[in-house]
Design an enzyme around this catalytic site. Structure first.
Site, PDB file in Angstrom:
ATOM      1  CE  LYS A  19      -6.412   1.479   2.870  1.00  0.00           C
ATOM      2  NZ  LYS A  19      -7.656   0.672   2.744  1.00  0.00           N
ATOM      3  CE  LYS A  39       2.993  -2.346  -6.048  1.00  0.00           C
ATOM      4  NZ  LYS A  39       2.666  -2.774  -4.561  1.00  0.00           N
ATOM      5  CE  LYS A  98      -6.911  -1.544  -9.399  1.00  0.00           C
ATOM      6  NZ  LYS A  98      -7.591  -2.327  -8.472  1.00  0.00           N
TER       7      LYS A  98
END
Ligand code: TRP
Length: 345
Positions: free
Chosen positions: A112, A213, A216
């Site tokens: 991150k 995968k 959204k």
């Protein structure tokens, strides 16, 4: 006595059937055989900037989603992390037992933040070091400290088992380390938890690209079926899904699109993929898609029937009751912790 499990989920928006196949469905099954606490981790969510109105909306939304999927408040405590103040209190105390080195090695932090402390040598030249310093200075302390709050979540409840995705195992490992460290220094206080990694057997892939995968944030909405998609739209998305060459319905790696459709079918109907594939012997892709699109439309109708039946007030009431149950356990544990730490009572 049932074993205690604890798990957490971030309040993120627009969940799809791939998410349903992950934590959601697993939690619904686990609540049958465990003493379960499930937590919506809004305090973790704020380690990256959040719009307050959106956070409130998403927290409520995800609560409704989990209830709609079958989390039963009579069986498990579903609650919001910030409603139980003990989480932040224990996180602070555990901070004082955590070393920087425990956290710099966390893969999720490295991913991150883009900062790999284990490998500073590779930053090499002077310009790189300047760049590194700039990046380090800009990363939030909350993101760094994220796993300590997660350890607090787990340890507060004498958790025996922590169901997680494989990306969270290292964080549970830290919870184990901190439990042992606290116990060694202040006396036996915390249960050392075990992680239980979700089987990723049936990962749900994108309908327009079965090699990646379902997501959204995909470029096309024909990649995913959102749990709040209109049932007719879900049906359409299946009919438009890519397929492989050939026509025979078989479950094999060389046919990733077909495999994905069968996995979705299996997920929604709770039937093993092999049985589904067998029932299509002698039929073709079109038959499979028609049957699956019915299944998707029915699933979405059922799910949304539950979802929209829940008012904001009712959902909040359920969350508060869950928090009350959690707090009863957490506050007992914190009494012991405070006393062992040497705080005046
Ligand atoms: N970090 C977890 C995730 O991103 C969520 C989480 C927070 C959690 N606290 C937890 C999971 C405690 C298990 C136990 O998926």
């Amino acid at each position: 006595m049932k074993q205690r499990i604890f798990s957490g989920i971030q309040p993120s928006g627009n969940l799809h059937i791939g998410n349903y196949g992950g934590a959601m469905k697993q939690w619904v099954q686990l609540q049958e055989s465990f003493d379960a606490l499930f937590c919506i981790v809004d305090l973790h969510a704020i380690t990256v900037a959040q719009d307050p109105e959106m956070l409130r909306k998403r927290t409520l939304e995800i609560a409704k989603m989990y209830l709609a999927a079958g989390i039963d408040p009579k069986k498990s405590a579903l609650f919001v992390q910030s409603h139980v103040r003990e989480h932040t209190e224990l996180a602070w105390i555990l901070n004082t037992l955590t070393r920087n080195g425990d956290l710099t090695k966390m893969t999720q932090f490295k991913d991150k933040s883009g900062l790999d402390f284990e490998n500073i040598e590779s930053w090499g030249t002077k310009e790189n070091l300047q760049q590194w310093k700039k990046e380090f200075n800009a990363v939030g302390v909350g993101l760094f400290d994220y796993p300590v709050l997660m350890a607090a979540d787990i340890l507060l409840y004498d958790t025996a088992v922590v169901p997680v995705g494989d990306d969270q195992v290292q964080h549970v490992e830290l919870a184990r380390t901190l439990a042992r460290r606290f116990n060694a220094r202040f006396g036996e206080t915390f249960v050392v938890p075990e992680s239980k990694v979700r089987r990723e057997g049936a990962r749900i892939m994108g309908l327009d690209n079965p090699l990646k995968k379902m997501s959204k944030s995909a470029a096309s909405e024909f990649n995913f079926i959102a749990l709040l998609d209109e049932p007719e739209k879900g049906r359409k998305k299946i009919m438009k899904a890519v397929t492989d060459s050939g026509s025979e319905v078989v479950y094999e790696d060389e046919k990733p699109a077909l495999k994905n459709l069968l996995n979705i079918f299996s997920l929604l109907e709770d039937i093993p993929v092999d049985d589904i594939a067998r029932s299509f012997v002698g039929k073709g892709y079109a038959d499979l898609k028609r049957a699956l699109s019915d299944s998707v439309a029915n699933f979405l109708t059922r799910f949304q029937h539950n979802y929209f039946a829940l008012s904001d007030e009712e959902t909040l009431r359920v969350m508060k009751a869950g928090a009350d149950r959690a707090r009863t356990i957490a506050s007992e544990k914190m009494k012991i912790v405070r006393e062992r730490m040497g705080f005046l009572s």
